[in-house]
Design an enzyme around this catalytic site. Structure first.
Site, mmCIF file in Angstrom:
data_model
loop_
_atom_site.group_PDB
_atom_site.id
_atom_site.type_symbol
_atom_site.label_atom_id
_atom_site.label_comp_id
_atom_site.label_asym_id
_atom_site.label_seq_id
_atom_site.Cartn_x
_atom_site.Cartn_y
_atom_site.Cartn_z
ATOM 1 N N LYS A 114 29.925 3.547 4.775
ATOM 2 C CA LYS A 114 31.285 3.047 4.637
ATOM 3 C C LYS A 114 31.786 3.470 3.268
ATOM 4 C CE LYS A 114 33.846 -1.289 4.892
ATOM 5 N NZ LYS A 114 34.607 -1.068 3.668
ATOM 6 N N GLY A 118 37.204 4.291 4.719
ATOM 7 C CA GLY A 118 36.865 4.521 6.115
ATOM 8 C C GLY A 118 35.385 4.418 6.373
ATOM 9 N N ARG A 119 35.095 4.491 7.647
ATOM 10 C CA ARG A 119 33.700 4.439 8.055
ATOM 11 C C ARG A 119 33.311 5.783 8.614
ATOM 12 N NH1 ARG A 119 34.590 -1.643 9.916
ATOM 13 N NH2 ARG A 119 33.867 -2.480 7.944
ATOM 14 N N VAL A 120 32.047 6.072 8.471
ATOM 15 C CA VAL A 120 31.559 7.369 8.945
ATOM 16 C C VAL A 120 30.487 7.107 9.999
ATOM 17 C CG1 VAL A 120 30.552 9.575 8.264
ATOM 18 C CG2 VAL A 120 31.992 8.325 6.639
ATOM 19 N N LYS A 135 34.426 10.789 10.437
ATOM 20 C CA LYS A 135 34.949 9.839 9.446
ATOM 21 C C LYS A 135 36.263 9.279 9.973
ATOM 22 C CE LYS A 135 35.637 9.814 4.438
ATOM 23 N NZ LYS A 135 35.316 10.628 3.264
ATOM 24 N N GLU A 184 30.523 18.034 8.829
ATOM 25 C CA GLU A 184 29.125 18.429 8.925
ATOM 26 C C GLU A 184 28.256 17.187 8.698
ATOM 27 O OE1 GLU A 184 26.162 21.553 6.554
ATOM 28 O OE2 GLU A 184 28.203 21.265 5.878
ATOM 29 N N PHE A 185 27.195 17.043 9.491
ATOM 30 C CA PHE A 185 26.301 15.895 9.331
ATOM 31 C C PHE A 185 25.256 16.210 8.260
ATOM 32 C CE2 PHE A 185 22.228 13.887 10.960
ATOM 33 C CZ PHE A 185 22.476 12.658 10.371
ATOM 34 N N ASP A 229 35.386 15.662 -9.563
ATOM 35 C CA ASP A 229 34.712 14.369 -9.386
ATOM 36 C C ASP A 229 33.246 14.582 -9.004
ATOM 37 O OD1 ASP A 229 34.604 11.634 -9.501
ATOM 38 O OD2 ASP A 229 35.481 11.300 -7.515
ATOM 39 N N LYS A 231 29.551 14.011 -9.170
ATOM 40 C CA LYS A 231 28.615 12.934 -9.556
ATOM 41 C C LYS A 231 27.680 12.719 -8.360
ATOM 42 C CE LYS A 231 32.091 9.592 -8.182
ATOM 43 N NZ LYS A 231 32.870 8.409 -8.492
ATOM 44 N N ASN A 234 28.876 11.714 -4.871
ATOM 45 C CA ASN A 234 29.682 12.638 -4.074
ATOM 46 C C ASN A 234 28.891 13.845 -3.599
ATOM 47 O OD1 ASN A 234 31.886 11.012 -4.276
ATOM 48 N ND2 ASN A 234 32.772 12.093 -6.037
ATOM 49 N N ASP A 247 33.416 14.851 -0.686
ATOM 50 C CA ASP A 247 34.458 14.065 -1.322
ATOM 51 C C ASP A 247 35.380 14.922 -2.186
ATOM 52 O OD1 ASP A 247 36.012 11.980 -2.132
ATOM 53 O OD2 ASP A 247 34.330 10.604 -2.369
ATOM 54 N N THR A 265 35.357 9.544 -12.442
ATOM 55 C CA THR A 265 34.553 8.437 -12.935
ATOM 56 C C THR A 265 34.365 8.616 -14.430
ATOM 57 O OG1 THR A 265 33.448 8.484 -10.821
ATOM 58 C CG2 THR A 265 32.321 7.329 -12.588
HETATM 59 P P1 AMP Z 1 32.629 8.381 2.200
HETATM 60 O O1 AMP Z 1 33.728 7.571 2.799
HETATM 61 O O2 AMP Z 1 32.846 9.848 2.342
HETATM 62 O O3 AMP Z 1 32.322 7.960 0.786
HETATM 63 O O4 AMP Z 1 31.328 8.066 3.051
HETATM 64 C C1 AMP Z 1 30.721 6.808 3.069
HETATM 65 C C2 AMP Z 1 29.229 6.952 3.288
HETATM 66 O O5 AMP Z 1 28.984 7.498 4.584
HETATM 67 C C3 AMP Z 1 28.566 7.932 2.336
HETATM 68 O O6 AMP Z 1 28.199 7.288 1.155
HETATM 69 C C4 AMP Z 1 27.357 8.406 3.126
HETATM 70 O O7 AMP Z 1 26.303 7.477 3.054
HETATM 71 C C5 AMP Z 1 27.887 8.400 4.543
HETATM 72 N N1 AMP Z 1 28.398 9.729 4.925
HETATM 73 C C6 AMP Z 1 29.640 10.203 4.712
HETATM 74 N N2 AMP Z 1 29.781 11.440 5.190
HETATM 75 C C7 AMP Z 1 28.590 11.763 5.724
HETATM 76 C C8 AMP Z 1 28.089 12.940 6.375
HETATM 77 N N3 AMP Z 1 28.854 13.997 6.556
HETATM 78 N N4 AMP Z 1 26.810 12.937 6.804
HETATM 79 C C9 AMP Z 1 26.017 11.844 6.601
HETATM 80 N N5 AMP Z 1 26.439 10.707 5.995
HETATM 81 C C10 AMP Z 1 27.698 10.668 5.559
#
Ligand code: AMP
Length: 376
Positions: A114, A118-120, A135, A184-185, A229, A231, A234, A247, A265
């Protein structure tokens, strides 16, 4: 075709899609089942403020921008995702047209994390059995936070990038309430979590990551993209241990321009972005792609030491960044120290260019060519 057998991760979840046709038997995830991303305890986040000529849409002082529809999706080149590297080749699988991309094409699986907006979820594109991350961003949340422009920019920039160490954005689509990004996963999740677990990385492991980062940043800078950004939070880790910069919310496409927006940051900000008068003797806070070189130095320090070099109270962090006031502990090798000192240079012009980072003795010593993605 995706080669990894991730079918076991899939459970049927419901994300109601107002545009999608395929709404078959999905079970809704509970809010508590969603993994929350780790937060850096001591990290100070700068308010997303805008300086003169700001391009940031996130400034709380700005009036909300008029809500515009996102530009149409770039063709969702799902076949491209199956290519082993970033060289462009003719797609072998017929491509769906941009208009046909919708939620029904995906089987949505377990939550991966999360973020702020948003949630992924893990997802599978049904027709090609292609594993990806989906996402989901809620338009109202983006509007409330006034980050629509930022998200639009993130989509525009990221969908045009193709490098093994840059997280690929395959496509996007939206319905009346949500925006969906097909990503991409990255099978091993956040690099930040690996760093917290390890405490600090060994020098060979850190060198492999720095080599990959330098390669990705060279690619971005050649395309006139400044990430701004960089870090550990990201950076994601792929299934083979390779890193993926993600990110792009703060990235900018800046052909020939020096930027003036403060973002990112605090711990990772370069002197030219914190110091009145800027680094290198200029009178403003303008900066260019060399901000990413500074962040690479901070990242390298954090990989090897386990904490960022300027971590302190916000006021002191500012002061110390402005003077590059940091000490590298004695357990760090002289070669690594040398590279850190060549990146954490107050005057951006004097930072070691990326071409020389990959040729630095510390990187060369630890990275046999082609092995910088090796698992450690
Ligand atoms: P974000 O909103 O991009 O910060 O994503 C939230 C969290 O979801 C990240 O901190 C990761 O743990 C997970 N996540 C995001 N994108 C991916 C991805 N493409 N593959 C695997 N995990 C992801």
């Amino acid at each position: 075709m995706a080669t990894c057998n991730l079918g076991a991760h899939f459970e049927r979840l419901s994300i109601h899609d107002e545009n999608g046709e395929d709404q078959k038997s999905r079970v809704k995830p509970t809010a508590t089942s969603l993994a929350h991303s780790s937060s850096r305890p001591k990290l100070v986040k700068l308010p997303l403020q805008s300086q003169k000529n700001s391009t940031s849409a996130a400034s709380p002082r700005k009036a909300p921008p008029t809500r515009k529809p996102l530009p149409d999706a770039a063709p969702p080149n799902l076949a491209e995702a199956q290519q082993p590297d970033h060289h462009s080749v003719a797609p072998l699988i017929p491509q769906p047209s941009p208009k046909t991309l919708h939620l029904g094409l995906f089987e949505v699986g377990k939550p991966l994390g999360k973020g702020k907006f948003g949630r992924v979820y893990l997802a599978r594109e049904r027709q090609h059995n292609f594993i990806c991350a989906l996402k989901v961003l809620h338009k109202t949340e983006l509007q409330q936070a006034r980050v629509e422009k930022q998200v639009r920019r993130e989509i525009e920039i990221q969908s045009n990038l193709c490098h093994p160490n840059v997280l690929k954005l395959y496509g996007h689509f939206h319905d009346s309430k949500r925006i969906f990004l097909v990503l991409e996963f990255a099978g091993r999740g956040e690099l930040y979590k690996h760093l917290r677990k390890a405490g600090r990385f060994s020098e060979p492991r850190a060198a492999g990551y720095i080599a990959q980062m330098a390669s990705a940043l060279r690619y971005l800078h050649r395309k006139h993209v400044i990430h701004r950004d960089i870090k550990p939070e990201n950076i994601l880790v792929g299934i083979h241990g390779e890193i993926k910069i993600s990110d792009f919310g703060w990235s900018v496409h800046a052909p020939g321009n020096r930027r003036t927006t403060i973002c990112g940051t605090l711990d990772y900000l370069p002197p030219e972005m914190v110091k009145p008068g800027g680094g290198g003797g200029s009178e403003d806070r303008s900066y260019d792609e060399k901000v990413d070189l500074w962040s690479l130095g901070v990242l390298m320090y954090e990989f090897l030491v386990g904490e960022a070099p300027f971590e302190d109270t916000p006021v002191m962090t500012h002061r110390r960044i402005a003077r590059a006031d940091m000490t590298v502990p004695a357990f760090v090798s002289p070669e690594a120290k040398d590279l850190i000192h060549k990146l954490l240079v107050v005057d951006p012009k004097n930072r070691l260019p990326l071409e020389q980072v990959v040729q630095h003795p510390w990187v060369v010593k630890h990275c046999v060519k082609g092995e910088s993605t090796k698992q450690h």
